[in-house]
Design an enzyme around this catalytic site. Sequence first.
Site, PDB file in Angstrom:
ATOM      1  N   SER B 128      81.946 -89.186  -7.028  1.00  0.00           N
ATOM      2  CA  SER B 128      81.111 -90.035  -6.164  1.00  0.00           C
ATOM      3  C   SER B 128      81.408 -91.394  -6.576  1.00  0.00           C
ATOM      4  O   SER B 128      82.250 -91.587  -7.347  1.00  0.00           O
ATOM      5  CB  SER B 128      79.608 -89.790  -6.512  1.00  0.00           C
ATOM      6  OG  SER B 128      79.269 -89.479  -7.829  1.00  0.00           O
ATOM      7  N   GLY B 166      72.676 -80.899  -6.926  1.00  0.00           N
ATOM      8  CA  GLY B 166      74.130 -81.149  -6.275  1.00  0.00           C
ATOM      9  C   GLY B 166      75.010 -81.738  -7.439  1.00  0.00           C
ATOM     10  O   GLY B 166      75.396 -82.905  -7.384  1.00  0.00           O
ATOM     11  N   THR B 188      74.285 -76.558  -7.960  1.00  0.00           N
ATOM     12  CA  THR B 188      75.268 -76.591  -6.943  1.00  0.00           C
ATOM     13  C   THR B 188      75.548 -75.284  -5.985  1.00  0.00           C
ATOM     14  O   THR B 188      75.086 -74.001  -6.591  1.00  0.00           O
ATOM     15  CB  THR B 188      76.795 -76.838  -7.707  1.00  0.00           C
ATOM     16  OG1 THR B 188      77.718 -76.861  -6.652  1.00  0.00           O
ATOM     17  CG2 THR B 188      77.028 -75.804  -8.599  1.00  0.00           C
ATOM     18  N   LEU B 189      76.220 -75.434  -4.810  1.00  0.00           N
ATOM     19  CA  LEU B 189      76.515 -74.296  -3.971  1.00  0.00           C
ATOM     20  C   LEU B 189      77.809 -73.974  -4.268  1.00  0.00           C
ATOM     21  O   LEU B 189      78.557 -73.165  -3.520  1.00  0.00           O
ATOM     22  CB  LEU B 189      75.934 -74.634  -2.660  1.00  0.00           C
ATOM     23  CG  LEU B 189      74.444 -74.612  -2.246  1.00  0.00           C
ATOM     24  CD1 LEU B 189      74.401 -75.028  -0.757  1.00  0.00           C
ATOM     25  CD2 LEU B 189      74.170 -73.080  -2.489  1.00  0.00           C
ATOM     26  N   SER B 190      78.789 -74.554  -4.955  1.00  0.00           N
ATOM     27  CA  SER B 190      79.934 -74.394  -5.355  1.00  0.00           C
ATOM     28  C   SER B 190      80.334 -73.443  -6.345  1.00  0.00           C
ATOM     29  O   SER B 190      80.059 -73.963  -7.395  1.00  0.00           O
ATOM     30  CB  SER B 190      80.774 -75.419  -5.452  1.00  0.00           C
ATOM     31  OG  SER B 190      82.124 -75.546  -5.909  1.00  0.00           O
ATOM     32  N   CYS B 357      88.378 -93.141   4.269  1.00  0.00           N
ATOM     33  CA  CYS B 357      87.095 -93.606   3.788  1.00  0.00           C
ATOM     34  C   CYS B 357      87.024 -95.008   2.914  1.00  0.00           C
ATOM     35  O   CYS B 357      86.010 -95.653   3.062  1.00  0.00           O
ATOM     36  CB  CYS B 357      86.374 -92.500   2.861  1.00  0.00           C
ATOM     37  SG  CYS B 357      85.792 -91.259   3.997  1.00  0.00           S
TER      38      CYS B 357
END
Lengths: 393, 393
Positions: B128, B166, B188-190, B357
Site C-alpha cells: 500500500s 485486510g 485476510t482472504l488470501s 496507477c
Amino acid sequence: MLASLLPALRGLSLPLRLQLWDGKAIDLGPAPSVTLAINDPEIVADLAHPSLDLLGAAYVEGRLDLDGPLDEVIRIGDELSRALGKDETAAPLPESHDKATDAEAISYHYDLSNDFYQLWLDRDMVYSCGYFETGTEDLDQAQQAKLRHLCRKLRLKPGERLLDVGCGWGGLARFAAREFGVEVLGITLSREQLKLGRERVAAEGLEGQVQLELMDYRDLPRDGQFDKVVSVGMFEHVGQANLPLYCRQLSEMVRPGGLVMNHGITSRHIDGRPVGHGAGEFIGRYVFPHGELPHLVKIGACISESGLEIVDVESLRLHYARTLDFWSRRLEANLDEARRLVPERALRIWRVYLAGCAYGFRHNWINLHQILATKPHEDGSHELPWSRADLYR
Amino acid sequence: MLASLLPALRGLSLPLRLQLWDGKAIDLGPAPSVTLAINDPEIVADLAHPSLDLLGAAYVEGRLDLDGPLDEVIRIGDELSRALGKDETAAPLPESHDKATDAEAISYHYDLSNDFYQLWLDRDMVYSCGYFETGTEDLDQAQQAKLRHLCRKLRLKPGERLLDVGCGWGGLARFAAREFGVEVLGITLSREQLKLGRERVAAEGLEGQVQLELMDYRDLPRDGQFDKVVSVGMFEHVGQANLPLYCRQLSEMVRPGGLVMNHGITSRHIDGRPVGHGAGEFIGRYVFPHGELPHLVKIGACISESGLEIVDVESLRLHYARTLDFWSRRLEANLDEARRLVPERALRIWRVYLAGCAYGFRHNWINLHQILATKPHEDGSHELPWSRADLYR
C-alpha cells in the site's frame, strides 16, 4: 397542572429548585444548584414536554428566570428535555438565502454591539473556535495559536494574496499580514465589524496590506487572483442550497496550485436531523437566523465538486467547547457591564447560547472541522509539502 | 485502414514508432522513445478510437508489444486516448460482493505468487501507499515510516488490542506488535498471504502477540473487544453497496473511546464517473476484479453514519504515485526473474497496472486518504490529544 407533573419531575432527581409565582419553592432533588423561577403560570404546561427551545424561549421572553451556574442550567435543561420531551426526528426545512436575507441575518447577530463582543472575546476579537495546543492555554493564547495554525495550514508566504471570506473584525487578516507578510482582502456583511475592523487595521498601520470591505461573497470576481482563500465560521451562514455556489466561488477565486481553507461548524447527522431537544430551533430563532449547519461530508462534497482536492481535515470539536467555556465565563463575570451595552433580552439570548453551545460541542451534537483543499495544477501537481510536519515545528 | 488513421495520429506528434506486422515501421513524431509493435492487423481498427482499456487489453493478450520506458508508454497511451478516444461519462455498474465472490477476487490478485511480490515490494512486503516524510526516502524507509505514521495516528499503547482488517502479509501487524507493544489480530482472504505472514510472525517470535487468520470481515463478532481498528487498502474491495455494513462492522468491533483508521484509494468524482479513458475498466477486468473506489465523502458518510466521528483526514495522493514508481522500477529491473515466477500474461498485467496507477495518482484521477475516526464515549468525550503534534515528534 404542576401537581400532576411533580412525580415525573421528582423521579429525575435533578438538583433543581422551582420558585413559583406565588412564592412557594419546590426542590426536585437534593441540594439544588439551580433555581428556576416561574414568573408565568402558563409555562407549567410546557414543562410537561420540555425542550431546550421551549425552556430557552421562556427565559428569553422573561417568563422564566434562572439562578445558578449556567453550565449546570444547560445540563439540567438537557436532562429534562431528554426524559420528558417529545421525540424529534424531522430535519429543519431549508432556509432562504438571497443577498438581502443574508445581509439582514448577519447584521442581526454581528452588529449587536462591538463593545459587548469586546467584553468577552479575546483581545483580537476572534469570534470562532480557538486552538488549544496542549489544553493549558488561556483564551488569548488559544486564539493566537488558532490564527497561526490557519496561516500555517495555508502555507502563507510573503507577498501572497489572501482572501478572507467572512473576516469578522479582521483578526485573522491583521495576523496574516503582520506575521506572514501577505496582502489580505477581507469581506464581511456586518457594518459594525467593518468599522472596528478598519480602525484596528489603521491602528496597526497595516492599511497598505489589509483591505476590508462590506461585500457579499457572491459579488467577488471569479478571476483566480488569490493565492489562498480562507473562510472561518462562514459556511454556517451560507445555507445548504447555496453551498455548491459558495464552493465554486471559492474555487474560482483561487489560482491553480493555491489553497482554500474552510473552518466551520458541522452537523452530527448527514440528513440534518436534530440532536439535542430543540437546541437547533432555539439557535435558529434567536441566535443565528437562517443559519444551517452542513455535515462534514456535505460541505466536503461541494468542495470536491467545485474542482478542489481535499488534502487535510481536522476536527476541533472539544476546542470549541473550551473556547465557549471561556466566552461564557467571561460574559458571566461581566453581566453588569453587559446590561449597559445590550438589551436584557439580547443578554439572555447570548448567555444561554454561549453556555448551550459549549454543552453541544462537548456532547458531540455539533462538530468543528477545518477542511484544507488545494486546486491542483492541470497536470495534477500541487504545491504542498510532503508531510504536515511543518505545521508543528 | 491504417493509412486513413495516420494523419490524425501524426497530428499528435507523439514520440511513438509503430512497428507493423509486415516489418514496416512508421514514426508518428520525431525521436520516438516508445515502439508499439502491432502483431495483429485487426488491432488497427481500435487505434481509431483508442482507450487505455483497449490498448492495455491488446498488450495483455499479446496483440501488441511494447518497447520503451513504461511511464512514457502510459503517457503516450493517455494522450492517444484523450485525443482520439470516445467520451465516457457513465459510472460503472455496481459489482457483486458476496463472500464467495470477494474471496475469489482477493485470491485472483493476492495469491498470484509470494515470490513475485517479494521481487518488487519493500522488505516488509507492505502493499500500500508509502509515506515519504521529506520526499528523499527510499522504498523501505517510506514503508517503515508509513507503518509508524499509522501506529502513531492510532495512538497505540502497550497492551492494547488492535484489529487489522485486510492484513496482507502482516507487515503492519508485526510492526505494531514489535514497536508499540500491542496485541494484533490480522485477517485476510488470501491463503498465500496468510502462509507467508504466519512464517514471518514466527520468524520474529511474535506468535504470542500477533494472530493472523483467514477470515471475512463479516464473520468477526461485533463485541467491541478491540481498542483500535486499522484497515489499509481494504475498502476498495468492499464495494459501494457493502460500505455501510463494513463501517458498522468496524464501528461495533471497537470499544467506546477507541479509534478506527481507514486508509485507502478514493475516486475523483462522487458519482463514480471515470477519469482517464478506460483505465478503470482495465483495472476491473485484469487487476482488481470487483474492485470499486468510493469517493472520500462516500466512505466518510458511511463512517459517520456508523456512529464514528471523523477527526483527521490526510491525502497521500502523490505518496502513492511515488510508491508505485518504486514498485514499477523494481519490477522493470527484474523482468527475467519475474518471468520465472508468473505467466507472461500476468506479468504484462502487473507491468502496465503499476506504471498506469502511478500515472493515475500523479494526474489526480484517483486519490489516497487516511481517515481517522473515533467512537466517542456516551458523554461525547474521546481519548485523543488536543493537537496532532505528537505525530510529528
